[in-house]
Design a protein around this motif. Structure first.
Motif, PDB file in Angstrom:
ATOM      1  N   SER A  58       0.833  -1.204   0.000  1.00 42.99           N
ATOM      2  CA  SER A  58       0.000   0.000   0.000  1.00 42.99           C
ATOM      3  C   SER A  58       0.868   1.254   0.000  1.00 42.99           C
ATOM      4  CB  SER A  58      -0.929   0.004   1.215  1.00 42.99           C
ATOM      5  OG  SER A  58      -1.826  -1.094   1.178  1.00 42.99           O
ATOM      6  N   SER A  59       1.902   1.266   0.842  1.00 36.82           N
ATOM      7  CA  SER A  59       2.793   2.417   0.889  1.00 36.82           C
ATOM      8  C   SER A  59       3.612   2.527  -0.394  1.00 36.82           C
ATOM      9  CB  SER A  59       3.717   2.325   2.106  1.00 36.82           C
ATOM     10  OG  SER A  59       4.450   1.110   2.108  1.00 36.82           O
ATOM     11  N   TYR A  60       3.971   1.380  -0.963  1.00 34.55           N
ATOM     12  CA  TYR A  60       4.720   1.384  -2.221  1.00 34.55           C
ATOM     13  C   TYR A  60       3.852   1.893  -3.364  1.00 34.55           C
ATOM     14  CZ  TYR A  60       8.314  -0.291  -5.494  1.00 34.55           C
ATOM     15  OH  TYR A  60       9.305  -0.366  -6.443  1.00 34.55           O
ATOM     16  N   LEU A  61       2.566   1.600  -3.344  1.00 37.90           N
ATOM     17  CA  LEU A  61       1.646   2.104  -4.361  1.00 37.90           C
ATOM     18  C   LEU A  61       1.532   3.616  -4.267  1.00 37.90           C
ATOM     19  CD1 LEU A  61      -0.514   1.901  -6.554  1.00 37.90           C
ATOM     20  CD2 LEU A  61      -2.177   1.316  -4.760  1.00 37.90           C
ATOM     21  N   ALA A 132       3.342   2.328  11.846  1.00 40.38           N
ATOM     22  CA  ALA A 132       3.718   2.678  10.478  1.00 40.38           C
ATOM     23  C   ALA A 132       2.783   3.732   9.895  1.00 40.38           C
ATOM     24  CB  ALA A 132       3.714   1.425   9.607  1.00 40.38           C
ATOM     25  N   TRP A 133       1.479   3.511  10.011  1.00 41.94           N
ATOM     26  CA  TRP A 133       0.533   4.455   9.427  1.00 41.94           C
ATOM     27  C   TRP A 133       0.411   5.731  10.254  1.00 41.94           C
ATOM     28  CZ3 TRP A 133      -0.231   4.099   4.617  1.00 41.94           C
ATOM     29  CH2 TRP A 133      -0.273   2.849   3.988  1.00 41.94           C
ATOM     30  N   PHE A 134       0.656   5.639  11.551  1.00 37.72           N
ATOM     31  CA  PHE A 134       0.679   6.853  12.372  1.00 37.72           C
ATOM     32  C   PHE A 134       1.853   7.734  11.956  1.00 37.72           C
ATOM     33  CE2 PHE A 134       2.103   9.220  16.133  1.00 37.72           C
ATOM     34  CZ  PHE A 134       0.932   9.909  16.452  1.00 37.72           C
ATOM     35  N   ALA A 135       3.005   7.104  11.719  1.00 40.75           N
ATOM     36  CA  ALA A 135       4.177   7.847  11.261  1.00 40.75           C
ATOM     37  C   ALA A 135       3.922   8.478   9.896  1.00 40.75           C
ATOM     38  CB  ALA A 135       5.386   6.921  11.195  1.00 40.75           C
ATOM     39  N   ALA A 136       3.214   7.747   9.011  1.00 36.41           N
ATOM     40  CA  ALA A 136       2.886   8.290   7.691  1.00 36.41           C
ATOM     41  C   ALA A 136       1.980   9.507   7.812  1.00 36.41           C
ATOM     42  CB  ALA A 136       2.218   7.211   6.843  1.00 36.41           C
ATOM     43  N   ALA A 137       1.028   9.446   8.746  1.00 41.37           N
ATOM     44  CA  ALA A 137       0.126  10.579   8.966  1.00 41.37           C
ATOM     45  C   ALA A 137       0.888  11.797   9.474  1.00 41.37           C
ATOM     46  CB  ALA A 137      -0.974  10.187   9.958  1.00 41.37           C
ATOM     47  N   VAL A 138       1.844  11.577  10.371  1.00 44.86           N
ATOM     48  CA  VAL A 138       2.666  12.674  10.887  1.00 44.86           C
ATOM     49  C   VAL A 138       3.476  13.309   9.758  1.00 44.86           C
ATOM     50  CG1 VAL A 138       4.604  13.247  12.390  1.00 44.86           C
ATOM     51  CG2 VAL A 138       2.792  11.738  13.220  1.00 44.86           C
ATOM     52  N   LEU A 144       2.794  19.147   4.534  1.00 41.32           N
ATOM     53  CA  LEU A 144       1.710  19.959   3.973  1.00 41.32           C
ATOM     54  C   LEU A 144       2.026  21.455   3.938  1.00 41.32           C
ATOM     55  CD1 LEU A 144      -1.100  19.752   2.744  1.00 41.32           C
ATOM     56  CD2 LEU A 144      -2.059  20.000   5.056  1.00 41.32           C
ATOM     57  N   PRO A 145       2.476  22.069   5.035  1.00 46.88           N
ATOM     58  CA  PRO A 145       2.701  23.531   4.994  1.00 46.88           C
ATOM     59  C   PRO A 145       3.772  23.950   3.995  1.00 46.88           C
ATOM     60  CG  PRO A 145       2.629  22.716   7.259  1.00 46.88           C
ATOM     61  CD  PRO A 145       2.731  21.513   6.374  1.00 46.88           C
ATOM     62  N   SER A 146       4.840  23.172   3.866  1.00 47.46           N
ATOM     63  CA  SER A 146       5.957  23.546   2.991  1.00 47.46           C
ATOM     64  C   SER A 146       5.860  22.933   1.599  1.00 47.46           C
ATOM     65  CB  SER A 146       7.285  23.114   3.634  1.00 47.46           C
ATOM     66  OG  SER A 146       7.297  21.711   3.855  1.00 47.46           O
ATOM     67  N   HIS A 147       4.841  22.146   1.359  1.00 46.12           N
ATOM     68  CA  HIS A 147       4.649  21.469   0.063  1.00 46.12           C
ATOM     69  C   HIS A 147       5.870  20.630  -0.313  1.00 46.12           C
ATOM     70  CE1 HIS A 147       1.013  23.829  -0.621  1.00 46.12           C
ATOM     71  NE2 HIS A 147       1.696  24.913  -0.290  1.00 46.12           N
ATOM     72  N   SER A 148       6.417  19.947   0.667  1.00 43.72           N
ATOM     73  CA  SER A 148       7.590  19.091   0.422  1.00 43.72           C
ATOM     74  C   SER A 148       7.119  17.718  -0.057  1.00 43.72           C
ATOM     75  CB  SER A 148       8.419  18.964   1.708  1.00 43.72           C
ATOM     76  OG  SER A 148       8.824  20.225   2.167  1.00 43.72           O
ATOM     77  N   TRP A 149       6.613  17.676  -1.284  1.00 41.02           N
ATOM     78  CA  TRP A 149       5.968  16.456  -1.777  1.00 41.02           C
ATOM     79  C   TRP A 149       6.969  15.349  -2.046  1.00 41.02           C
ATOM     80  CZ3 TRP A 149       1.827  17.844   0.068  1.00 41.02           C
ATOM     81  CH2 TRP A 149       1.204  19.046  -0.220  1.00 41.02           C
ATOM     82  N   LEU A 150       8.144  15.688  -2.532  1.00 39.92           N
ATOM     83  CA  LEU A 150       9.155  14.660  -2.774  1.00 39.92           C
ATOM     84  C   LEU A 150       9.599  14.026  -1.457  1.00 39.92           C
ATOM     85  CD1 LEU A 150      11.033  13.143  -4.699  1.00 39.92           C
ATOM     86  CD2 LEU A 150      12.700  14.990  -4.407  1.00 39.92           C
ATOM     87  N   TRP A 151       9.785  14.843  -0.447  1.00 37.99           N
ATOM     88  CA  TRP A 151      10.148  14.322   0.874  1.00 37.99           C
ATOM     89  C   TRP A 151       9.042  13.428   1.414  1.00 37.99           C
ATOM     90  CZ3 TRP A 151       7.760  15.013   5.669  1.00 37.99           C
ATOM     91  CH2 TRP A 151       8.477  14.513   6.762  1.00 37.99           C
ATOM     92  N   LEU A 152       7.795  13.831   1.192  1.00 33.31           N
ATOM     93  CA  LEU A 152       6.659  13.059   1.695  1.00 33.31           C
ATOM     94  C   LEU A 152       6.590  11.691   1.039  1.00 33.31           C
ATOM     95  CD1 LEU A 152       4.110  12.743   3.376  1.00 33.31           C
ATOM     96  CD2 LEU A 152       2.843  13.930   1.555  1.00 33.31           C
ATOM     97  N   VAL A 153       6.689  11.634  -0.283  1.00 38.98           N
ATOM     98  CA  VAL A 153       6.613  10.339  -0.949  1.00 38.98           C
ATOM     99  C   VAL A 153       7.829   9.486  -0.625  1.00 38.98           C
ATOM    100  CG1 VAL A 153       5.142  11.214  -2.815  1.00 38.98           C
ATOM    101  CG2 VAL A 153       7.636  11.200  -3.103  1.00 38.98           C
ATOM    102  N   SER A 154       8.950  10.156  -0.333  1.00 38.66           N
ATOM    103  CA  SER A 154      10.134   9.415   0.096  1.00 38.66           C
ATOM    104  C   SER A 154       9.890   8.746   1.446  1.00 38.66           C
ATOM    105  CB  SER A 154      11.343  10.343   0.182  1.00 38.66           C
ATOM    106  OG  SER A 154      11.664  10.868  -1.093  1.00 38.66           O
ATOM    107  N   CYS A 155       9.066   9.374   2.279  1.00 32.78           N
ATOM    108  CA  CYS A 155       8.700   8.759   3.564  1.00 32.78           C
ATOM    109  C   CYS A 155       7.922   7.469   3.337  1.00 32.78           C
ATOM    110  CB  CYS A 155       7.868   9.735   4.399  1.00 32.78           C
ATOM    111  SG  CYS A 155       8.786  11.165   5.014  1.00 32.78           S
ATOM    112  N   PHE A 156       7.008   7.488   2.372  1.00 33.67           N
ATOM    113  CA  PHE A 156       6.267   6.267   2.050  1.00 33.67           C
ATOM    114  C   PHE A 156       7.194   5.214   1.449  1.00 33.67           C
ATOM    115  CE2 PHE A 156       2.662   9.176   2.320  1.00 33.67           C
ATOM    116  CZ  PHE A 156       1.730   8.387   2.985  1.00 33.67           C
ATOM    117  N   ASN A 157       8.189   5.675   0.696  1.00 32.89           N
ATOM    118  CA  ASN A 157       9.166   4.756   0.142  1.00 32.89           C
ATOM    119  C   ASN A 157       9.982   4.101   1.257  1.00 32.89           C
ATOM    120  OD1 ASN A 157      10.420   3.416  -1.937  1.00 32.89           O
ATOM    121  ND2 ASN A 157      11.841   5.061  -2.413  1.00 32.89           N
TER     122      ASN A 157
END
Length: 279
Positions: A58-61, A132-138, A144-157
């Motif tokens: 799910s996180s990889y998707l 795992a999912w609590f950490a993903a939510a954090v 969200l505020p800084s729009h760090s989308w690459l960093w966010l998806v890297s977290c899921f990776n």
């Protein structure tokens, strides 16, 4: 957009390797599903392995779909690694992830309806999934505020890599304790090994074409995924063929355990001889 290939032949080879990995990994789910269906039992399949696997896929998707479809994520990737570098997610990665989530969920459905003996999902596994999912939510709240989308998806990776490392352990330990791999399909492992090797090969071909190895450290999740999967596949193969080779009569019974193979007190030949004496 991804940069152009320098070599047409390497591009073709990369596509062949990529789709080979996709089909091998996708088909690898089915030997276990078919084995469960034939036995009408999931005894021998570790439930923690399946639950953790669902979180992993799910996180990889989320990671693959975000990198492949989001122009914002792609822009931030190019800004960090260079505009000449390829986006490290291909169409086969997204297709595999979608299929993996669906088929893993179906395996959980089989666990719910088939004979499972005294097996159950451990509290440790529930705790790992929750954390795992609590950490993903954090991470989502932080990005969200800084729009760090690459960093966010890297977290899921990173999450999927962590789940990949953890998910195999319960099944390996269970096989060791049972001194058996009965109920756990080796076909799944053999195909998974093919997928890992060809996936690693695809990344190597892309790096050779671009004369840059950023494809590996720019997508460290995919790199570690291949290496970790290959390592555990070899562990399972060693367990199945060397440590605990299955007997011919073992696979027919869904409730078989090595301890259950006991000689009967009275053999059929003895009964036949007694009946012939009474005639």
């Amino acid at each position: 957009m991804t940069s152009a290939w320098n070599s047409f032949h390497l591009e073709v080879l990369s596509n062949v390797l990529g789709w080979t990995a996709f089909f091998a990994w996708s088909i690898s789910f089915y030997p276990q599903v078919i084995l469960n269906f034939r036995r009408k039992s999931v005894v021998g399949l570790n439930f923690d392995f399946v639950v953790l696997n669902l979180t992993k896929h799910s996180s990889y998707l989320i990671y693959n779909a975000s990198v492949f479809f989001s122009s914002a994520v792609q822009r931030q990737y190019h800004e960090k690694y260079g505009f000449k570098e390829m986006i490290p997610v291909a169409a086969n990665d997204v297709a595999f992830s979608i299929h993996a989530v669906l088929i893993t969920a179906f395996t959980l459905f089989q666990i719910a309806i088939y004979e499972r003996g005294n097996q159950k999902v451990s509290k440790i596994s529930y705790a790992i999934v929750f954390v795992a999912w609590f950490a993903a939510a954090v991470c989502c709240l932080v990005a969200l505020p800084s729009h760090s989308w690459l960093w966010l998806v890297s977290c899921f990776n990173t999450l999927q890599v962590t789940m990949t490392v953890i998910k195999y352990i319960p099944q390996a330990v269970m096989n060791f304790r049972r001194k058996s791999t009965i109920g756990f399909s080796i076909g799944n492992i053999l195909l998974d090994l093919v997928g890992g090797l060809t996936n690693y090969g695809q990344m190597s071909v892309q790096s050779i074409d671009q004369n840059s190895w950023v494809n590996f450290y720019g997508n460290i999740g995919k790199t570690l995924l291949s290496l970790v999967s290959i390592f555990f596949d070899l562990v399972f193969i060693f367990q199945h063929y060397v440590l605990y080779p299955a007997k011919k009569t073992d696979s027919s019974s869904p409730h078989f355990t090595p301890e259950s193979k006991v000689e009967p007190l009275v053999k059929p030949s003895d009964v036949d001889s007694l009946q012939s004496e009474n005639v």
